[in-house]
Design a protein around this motif. Structure first.
Motif, PDB file in Angstrom:
ATOM      1  N   ALA A 159       4.436   4.436  -7.110  1.00 31.93           N
ATOM      2  CA  ALA A 159       3.292   4.164  -6.224  1.00 31.93           C
ATOM      3  C   ALA A 159       2.524   5.453  -5.943  1.00 31.93           C
ATOM      4  CB  ALA A 159       3.778   3.530  -4.929  1.00 31.93           C
ATOM      5  N   ALA A 171      -4.187  -5.135 -11.002  1.00 31.71           N
ATOM      6  CA  ALA A 171      -2.876  -4.554 -10.720  1.00 31.71           C
ATOM      7  C   ALA A 171      -2.337  -3.853 -11.963  1.00 31.71           C
ATOM      8  CB  ALA A 171      -1.912  -5.660 -10.292  1.00 31.71           C
ATOM      9  N   ILE A 186       1.884  -2.430  -8.821  1.00 33.14           N
ATOM     10  CA  ILE A 186       1.086  -1.819  -7.758  1.00 33.14           C
ATOM     11  C   ILE A 186      -0.267  -2.515  -7.752  1.00 33.14           C
ATOM     12  CG2 ILE A 186       0.097   0.328  -6.845  1.00 33.14           C
ATOM     13  CD1 ILE A 186       2.591   1.313  -8.960  1.00 33.14           C
ATOM     14  N   GLY A 187      -0.475  -3.275  -6.709  1.00 27.70           N
ATOM     15  CA  GLY A 187      -1.714  -4.050  -6.594  1.00 27.70           C
ATOM     16  C   GLY A 187      -2.905  -3.146  -6.314  1.00 27.70           C
ATOM     17  N   GLU A 189      -4.717  -2.877  -3.804  1.00 27.76           N
ATOM     18  CA  GLU A 189      -4.704  -2.269  -2.459  1.00 27.76           C
ATOM     19  C   GLU A 189      -3.498  -1.354  -2.263  1.00 27.76           C
ATOM     20  OE1 GLU A 189      -7.344  -2.866  -0.605  1.00 27.76           O
ATOM     21  OE2 GLU A 189      -8.050  -4.234  -2.156  1.00 27.76           O
ATOM     22  N   GLY A 190      -2.733  -1.138  -3.338  1.00 29.24           N
ATOM     23  CA  GLY A 190      -1.580  -0.248  -3.252  1.00 29.24           C
ATOM     24  C   GLY A 190      -0.278  -0.954  -2.894  1.00 29.24           C
ATOM     25  N   GLU A 191      -0.302  -2.299  -2.773  1.00 32.05           N
ATOM     26  CA  GLU A 191       0.935  -2.998  -2.418  1.00 32.05           C
ATOM     27  C   GLU A 191       1.945  -2.905  -3.567  1.00 32.05           C
ATOM     28  OE1 GLU A 191      -2.047  -4.220  -2.904  1.00 32.05           O
ATOM     29  OE2 GLU A 191      -2.042  -6.262  -3.675  1.00 32.05           O
ATOM     30  N   ILE A 192       3.223  -2.748  -3.218  1.00 30.77           N
ATOM     31  CA  ILE A 192       4.269  -2.548  -4.234  1.00 30.77           C
ATOM     32  C   ILE A 192       5.219  -3.743  -4.272  1.00 30.77           C
ATOM     33  CG2 ILE A 192       5.964  -0.934  -5.170  1.00 30.77           C
ATOM     34  CD1 ILE A 192       5.355   0.999  -3.012  1.00 30.77           C
ATOM     35  N   VAL A 193       5.481  -4.207  -5.482  1.00 34.30           N
ATOM     36  CA  VAL A 193       6.553  -5.185  -5.705  1.00 34.30           C
ATOM     37  C   VAL A 193       7.357  -4.660  -6.884  1.00 34.30           C
ATOM     38  CG1 VAL A 193       7.121  -7.566  -6.333  1.00 34.30           C
ATOM     39  CG2 VAL A 193       5.134  -7.113  -4.884  1.00 34.30           C
ATOM     40  N   TYR A 354      11.691  -0.582   0.255  1.00 34.70           N
ATOM     41  CA  TYR A 354      10.879  -1.503   1.050  1.00 34.70           C
ATOM     42  C   TYR A 354      11.305  -2.933   0.736  1.00 34.70           C
ATOM     43  CZ  TYR A 354       7.990   2.653   1.449  1.00 34.70           C
ATOM     44  OH  TYR A 354       7.565   3.935   1.699  1.00 34.70           O
ATOM     45  N   GLY A 356       9.617  -5.180  -0.432  1.00 33.40           N
ATOM     46  CA  GLY A 356       9.042  -5.570  -1.721  1.00 33.40           C
ATOM     47  C   GLY A 356       9.699  -4.912  -2.930  1.00 33.40           C
ATOM     48  N   THR A 357      10.507  -3.877  -2.712  1.00 34.03           N
ATOM     49  CA  THR A 357      11.100  -3.200  -3.873  1.00 34.03           C
ATOM     50  C   THR A 357      12.563  -3.563  -4.101  1.00 34.03           C
ATOM     51  OG1 THR A 357      11.720  -1.177  -2.648  1.00 34.03           O
ATOM     52  CG2 THR A 357       9.539  -1.231  -3.652  1.00 34.03           C
TER      53      THR A 357
END
Ligand code: ATP
Ligand code: AH0
Length: 379
Positions: A159, A171, A186-187, A189-193, A354, A356-357
């Motif tokens: 990220a 993404a 990494i979407g 908007e910076g969202e992490i999955v 997180y 999401g991770t």
């Protein structure tokens, strides 16, 4: 910006092929300056001893136990890491006072997320004494204590790298194809999955080692002469791992190599390269949206057959595949860099994982710190 520190990351991954050493200057947040890298391969005899620990580790119930070969291999593994650090410093004309901290992964010998049990051998205290540098180690355990899968941990670093990409059309996903593969989304908007995405090189390595006596399929040469055996591929790809609601992190032994009767040498290598590629794309189906590009790191990016399969399968979803180098990174250094980055985050008290991770209940930090000065003073 937080305080910038100079960190060395040390990774001995599931492939058990050697120690990766990388240097990063970072504040543990968005400032990341990548430094040199050194790969120190294990000799075949030590690699065999290391592989032997996986059998012995199956007896472990409490993560502090070191049955059978584990204590002696842990000791030797740690000394080899110390030697790798010394060599790295020498080659790059650095001294111990240039380094604030070492992020030490050690070697995973057992990983059972369903039992909240993960064991990495590697003695942080011994490494700190041997090198004279502060060491942060055991970074997976706290995640598990808080309900996480204990892996993957690299996503926080992915990220940070992606933050430098600027405006994106969609993404992006980092894929690490090591012994096991893992995926970080990494979407925009910076969202992490992130999660482990399936078998990587380990099955290929085991197959060519058993049937050709070589440690890996260099460049995918053997695979390039074979054909995919559909039944065999499906046997792997039908695993509940890909369809279960919950994303699980993998142990090296969760997927086992085919039997000799399942395929000829080259067909087996071809099929397992396809399985590694298809596993990534299949697992990507659990992401919030399909990525527009995959950035591939880890040794699997050097298997041309695997990479072509991945390109073909990703193209069906409108996505492109680039190697870490094409994106401006070093695909061999990424995990060791991440361990350096995570060590600095650990010192700063920042989260490593997180929800999401790793599926952890809330963002959590982790790692144990050994300061060699304090440690020696106590003795
Ligand atoms: N030139 C090459 N051609 C094909 N495959 C290669 C090449 N070099 C390395 N590999 C594969 O990559 C593997 C090592 O990859 P890597 O170092 O990324 O794994 P790792 O870090 O040990 O595993 P993990 O990421 O699961 O912890 C080797 O075991 C081999 O299968
Ligand atoms: C338990 C363990 O060591 N898992 C490794 C392994 O190797 C790849 C994949 O499975 C990944 O989840 C993890 O390593 C990377 C470095 C991580 O934690 O991000």
């Amino acid at each position: 910006m937080g305080e910038v520190k100079t960190a060395i990351g040390l990774m001995s991954g599931t492939s058990m092929d050697g120690i990766d050493v990388a240097l990063v200057r970072t504040d543990g947040e968005t400032f990341v300056e990548r430094g040199p890298f050194l790969g120190v391969p294990y000799d075949p005899a030590f690699r065999d001893r290391l592989k032997g620990t996986l059998e012995d580790a199956k007896a472990i119930v409490d993560r502090s136990e070191r049955p059978a070969s584990l204590a002696s291999v842990e000791y030797e593994l740690t000394l080899r890491h110390a030697e790798a650090v010394r060599r790295f410093l020498e080659v790059n004309r650095l001294s111990i006072s240039d380094i604030d901290v070492i992020g030490f992964h050690g070697q995973t010998v057992l990983h059972r997320p369903d039992q909240a049990l993960t064991v990495q051998i590697g003695d942080g205290r011994l490494l700190a004494r041997e090198t004279g540098i502060a060491v942060v180690y055991d970074m997976r355990a706290n995640d598990m204590l808080h309900g996480g899968q204990g892996a993957p941990l690299v996503p926080a670093y992915h990220a940070a790298l992606a933050a430098g990409f600027g405006e994106r059309r969609g993404a992006v996903s980092f894929v690490n194809i090591g012994g096991i593969s893992n995926l970080t989304y990494i979407g925009r908007e910076g969202e992490i999955v992130a999660y482990d995405s399936g078998p990587g090189n380990t099955l290929i390595d085991q197959w060519v080692e058993t049937h050709a006596g070589i440690p890996f399929d260099q460049g995918g040469m053997i695979a390039s002469e074979g054909r995919v055996v559909p039944d065999l591929a499906e046997r792997y790809l039908q695993s509940p791992f890909f369809t279960d609601e919950k994303r699980r992190s993998l142990d090296r032994n969760d997927f086992l190599p085919p039997q000799g009767a399942d395929a000829e040498l080259s067909d087996g290598a071809r099929t397992l390269a396809y399985v590694a590629a298809a596993a990534i794309v299949k697992s990507a189906g659990h992401l919030p949206e399909l990525p527009v590009s995959y950035v591939v790191c880890g040794g699997g990016r050097l298997n041309r057959v695997l990479m072509q399969d991945l390109r073909d399968l990703a193209a069906l979803q409108g996505a492109t595949v680039v190697s870490a180098e094409e994106a401006g990174f070093d695909g061999d250094a990424m995990e060791a860099e991440a361990w350096a980055y995570l060590a600095v985050r650990s010192l700063a008290g920042l989260p490593l994982t997180y929800p999401g991770t790793t599926g952890v209940r809330e963002p959590v930090g982790g790692g144990l710190l050994i300061d060699p000065l304090l440690d020696i003073a106590r003795d």
